[in-house]
Scaffold this motif. Sequence first.
Motif, mmCIF file in Angstrom:
data_model
loop_
_atom_site.group_PDB
_atom_site.id
_atom_site.type_symbol
_atom_site.label_atom_id
_atom_site.label_comp_id
_atom_site.label_asym_id
_atom_site.label_seq_id
_atom_site.Cartn_x
_atom_site.Cartn_y
_atom_site.Cartn_z
ATOM 1 N N VAL A 99 -15.890 61.765 -43.885
ATOM 2 C CA VAL A 99 -16.519 62.503 -44.984
ATOM 3 C C VAL A 99 -17.796 63.182 -44.500
ATOM 4 O O VAL A 99 -18.591 62.588 -43.774
ATOM 5 N N TYR A 100 -17.966 64.413 -44.900
ATOM 6 C CA TYR A 100 -19.216 65.147 -44.665
ATOM 7 C C TYR A 100 -20.131 64.847 -45.852
ATOM 8 O O TYR A 100 -20.122 65.536 -46.868
ATOM 9 N N TRP A 101 -20.889 63.761 -45.727
ATOM 10 C CA TRP A 101 -21.622 63.229 -46.871
ATOM 11 C C TRP A 101 -22.699 64.166 -47.397
ATOM 12 O O TRP A 101 -23.086 64.073 -48.579
ATOM 13 N N ASN A 102 -23.194 65.072 -46.584
ATOM 14 C CA ASN A 102 -24.230 65.996 -47.063
ATOM 15 C C ASN A 102 -23.712 66.927 -48.153
ATOM 16 O O ASN A 102 -24.492 67.443 -48.950
ATOM 17 N N SER A 103 -22.395 67.149 -48.180
ATOM 18 C CA SER A 103 -21.818 68.005 -49.224
ATOM 19 C C SER A 103 -20.825 67.245 -50.104
ATOM 20 O O SER A 103 -20.488 67.703 -51.195
ATOM 21 N N GLY A 104 -20.326 66.110 -49.613
ATOM 22 C CA GLY A 104 -19.333 65.345 -50.352
ATOM 23 C C GLY A 104 -17.904 65.742 -50.052
ATOM 24 O O GLY A 104 -16.965 65.157 -50.576
ATOM 25 N N GLY A 105 -17.735 66.756 -49.208
ATOM 26 C CA GLY A 105 -16.396 67.176 -48.826
ATOM 27 C C GLY A 105 -15.890 66.380 -47.633
ATOM 28 O O GLY A 105 -16.519 65.422 -47.182
ATOM 29 N N THR A 106 -14.749 66.796 -47.112
ATOM 30 C CA THR A 106 -14.201 66.113 -45.939
ATOM 31 C C THR A 106 -14.401 66.987 -44.700
ATOM 32 O O THR A 106 -14.579 68.208 -44.792
ATOM 33 N N ASN A 107 -14.355 66.357 -43.558
ATOM 34 C CA ASN A 107 -14.473 67.106 -42.315
ATOM 35 C C ASN A 107 -13.194 67.862 -41.974
ATOM 36 O O ASN A 107 -13.191 68.686 -41.056
ATOM 37 N N ALA A 108 -12.119 67.597 -42.702
ATOM 38 C CA ALA A 108 -10.875 68.322 -42.455
ATOM 39 C C ALA A 108 -11.092 69.827 -42.607
ATOM 40 O O ALA A 108 -10.568 70.631 -41.825
ATOM 41 N N ARG A 109 -11.890 70.228 -43.587
ATOM 42 C CA ARG A 109 -12.165 71.645 -43.788
ATOM 43 C C ARG A 109 -12.914 72.235 -42.592
ATOM 44 O O ARG A 109 -12.597 73.326 -42.118
ATOM 45 N N ILE A 110 -13.903 71.489 -42.098
ATOM 46 C CA ILE A 110 -14.674 71.960 -40.945
ATOM 47 C C ILE A 110 -13.777 72.089 -39.727
ATOM 48 O O ILE A 110 -13.883 73.032 -38.945
ATOM 49 N N PHE A 111 -12.880 71.150 -39.571
ATOM 50 C CA PHE A 111 -11.972 71.188 -38.425
ATOM 51 C C PHE A 111 -10.966 72.326 -38.550
ATOM 52 O O PHE A 111 -10.685 73.023 -37.589
ATOM 53 N N ALA A 112 -10.420 72.520 -39.742
ATOM 54 C CA ALA A 112 -9.334 73.486 -39.920
ATOM 55 C C ALA A 112 -9.824 74.919 -40.095
ATOM 56 O O ALA A 112 -9.136 75.856 -39.704
ATOM 57 N N LYS B 102 -28.579 57.740 -41.221
ATOM 58 C CA LYS B 102 -28.187 58.308 -42.514
ATOM 59 C C LYS B 102 -27.611 59.707 -42.324
ATOM 60 O O LYS B 102 -27.642 60.542 -43.238
ATOM 61 N N ASP B 103 -27.078 59.963 -41.148
ATOM 62 C CA ASP B 103 -26.515 61.281 -40.850
ATOM 63 C C ASP B 103 -25.357 61.574 -41.800
ATOM 64 O O ASP B 103 -24.354 60.867 -41.807
ATOM 65 N N GLY B 104 -25.484 62.627 -42.582
ATOM 66 C CA GLY B 104 -24.452 62.993 -43.539
ATOM 67 C C GLY B 104 -23.535 64.091 -43.049
ATOM 68 O O GLY B 104 -22.690 64.578 -43.788
ATOM 69 N N ALA B 105 -23.710 64.498 -41.788
ATOM 70 C CA ALA B 105 -22.846 65.527 -41.196
ATOM 71 C C ALA B 105 -21.928 64.915 -40.150
ATOM 72 O O ALA B 105 -20.710 65.009 -40.242
ATOM 73 N N VAL B 106 -22.525 64.295 -39.152
ATOM 74 C CA VAL B 106 -21.757 63.572 -38.131
ATOM 75 C C VAL B 106 -22.121 62.102 -38.271
ATOM 76 O O VAL B 106 -23.226 61.696 -37.904
ATOM 77 N N ASP B 107 -21.222 61.335 -38.831
ATOM 78 C CA ASP B 107 -21.501 59.916 -39.063
ATOM 79 C C ASP B 107 -21.932 59.242 -37.759
ATOM 80 O O ASP B 107 -21.317 59.452 -36.719
ATOM 81 N N TRP B 108 -22.990 58.448 -37.840
ATOM 82 C CA TRP B 108 -23.506 57.843 -36.614
ATOM 83 C C TRP B 108 -22.517 56.854 -35.998
ATOM 84 O O TRP B 108 -22.668 56.451 -34.850
ATOM 85 N N ASN C 148 -31.403 61.908 -41.286
ATOM 86 C CA ASN C 148 -30.136 62.580 -41.512
ATOM 87 C C ASN C 148 -29.690 63.271 -40.218
ATOM 88 O O ASN C 148 -29.961 62.778 -39.125
ATOM 89 N N HIS C 149 -29.044 64.418 -40.328
ATOM 90 C CA HIS C 149 -28.442 65.076 -39.167
ATOM 91 C C HIS C 149 -29.482 65.605 -38.183
ATOM 92 O O HIS C 149 -29.227 65.679 -36.985
ATOM 93 N N SER C 150 -30.621 65.988 -38.687
ATOM 94 C CA SER C 150 -31.744 66.412 -37.839
ATOM 95 C C SER C 150 -32.962 65.588 -38.224
ATOM 96 O O SER C 150 -33.138 65.245 -39.393
ATOM 97 N N LEU C 151 -33.787 65.282 -37.252
ATOM 98 C CA LEU C 151 -34.963 64.462 -37.525
ATOM 99 C C LEU C 151 -35.958 65.233 -38.382
ATOM 100 O O LEU C 151 -36.231 66.412 -38.129
ATOM 101 N N ARG C 152 -36.521 64.561 -39.379
ATOM 102 C CA ARG C 152 -37.487 65.189 -40.285
ATOM 103 C C ARG C 152 -38.818 64.452 -40.335
ATOM 104 O O ARG C 152 -39.830 65.023 -40.706
ATOM 105 N N GLN C 153 -38.824 63.167 -40.001
ATOM 106 C CA GLN C 153 -40.078 62.427 -40.020
ATOM 107 C C GLN C 153 -40.872 62.763 -38.758
ATOM 108 O O GLN C 153 -40.346 62.679 -37.644
ATOM 109 N N GLU C 154 -42.115 63.142 -38.961
ATOM 110 C CA GLU C 154 -42.909 63.657 -37.840
ATOM 111 C C GLU C 154 -42.990 62.673 -36.678
ATOM 112 O O GLU C 154 -42.854 63.060 -35.512
ATOM 113 N N GLU C 155 -43.175 61.396 -36.967
ATOM 114 C CA GLU C 155 -43.299 60.426 -35.887
ATOM 115 C C GLU C 155 -42.012 60.335 -35.069
ATOM 116 O O GLU C 155 -42.047 60.151 -33.848
#
Length: 203
Positions: free
Chosen positions: A92-105, A145-151, A178-185
Motif C-alpha cells: 500500500v502507498y500509505w501517503n495516498s491510500g492507494g496501492t503500489n500496483a498503479r505505480i508499477f503498472a 513511517k514511510d508512506g511511499a516505500v514501506d521500510w 516519512n519518505h523524506s526526512l523533515r526533522q532538522e536534527e
Amino acid sequence: YNQSVFSAEGYFFFQPDIVYRPQEPGISAVECVVPAVEKVIESGMIDKDRIGLLGHSWGAYQTSFIVTQTDLFAAGVAGAPLTNMMSMSVSVYWNSGGTNARIFAQSQGRMDTPFWRDVDNYVRNSPIHFLDKLNTPLLMTFGDKDGAVDWGQGVQMYNAARWAGKKDLVMLVYPGENHSLRQEENMVDYHYRVKEWFSHYLK
C-alpha cells in the motif's frame, strides 16, 4: 543530496539519463548508467577506483540494483529504496491510500504485467535476489513511517544481506520520518553520515 556540497568537497558529480524498457527497470538502469560512467572514466578526470553511487526512492532502487550487478562503484547510498519488486508491487502507498500496483503498472515502475504473469522479470529486476553478487558497501536509509516505500523493503534487504554474509550493508532508520526526512536534527545527521560514508570509501 546537494550537488554543490559534493562539488565543494572535491567530488565530480555526474547525473546520467536512463532510457527504460517495460518490465526491465533495473536492467535498463544498469545498461545506461554503467556505460555512461565508463565514458566519464575514459576522460581521465576521475579515479576509477573511487566512484560512488547514490539516489533516493526510485533513484535508490536503481542504486541498490546497480550495485548488485557491477563492482564499478566503491560505495553506494540508497535513501528509501524498493528492493523486492514482487512484495512492493502489491503493498500500500500509505501517503495516498492507494496501492503500489498503479505505480508499477502506470508510472515509474514500468511493470505493465503483474508479477504472477512474469515472475522471471520481477526477480531479474529486484536487488534482493542478487545479494550473492553484492560487493559494494551500501548505506540504506528509511523513515519508519514511510508512506511511499514501506521500510519493510529495507528490513527485507538488510536481513537477507546479513543471511548472505554481507557485512558492508548498513541500514539507518529514523523514527517518525516519512519518505523524506523533515526533522532538522535528522536531516543534519543524515547529511553528515552520507558525507562520512563517501569520505571513508572514496577518499
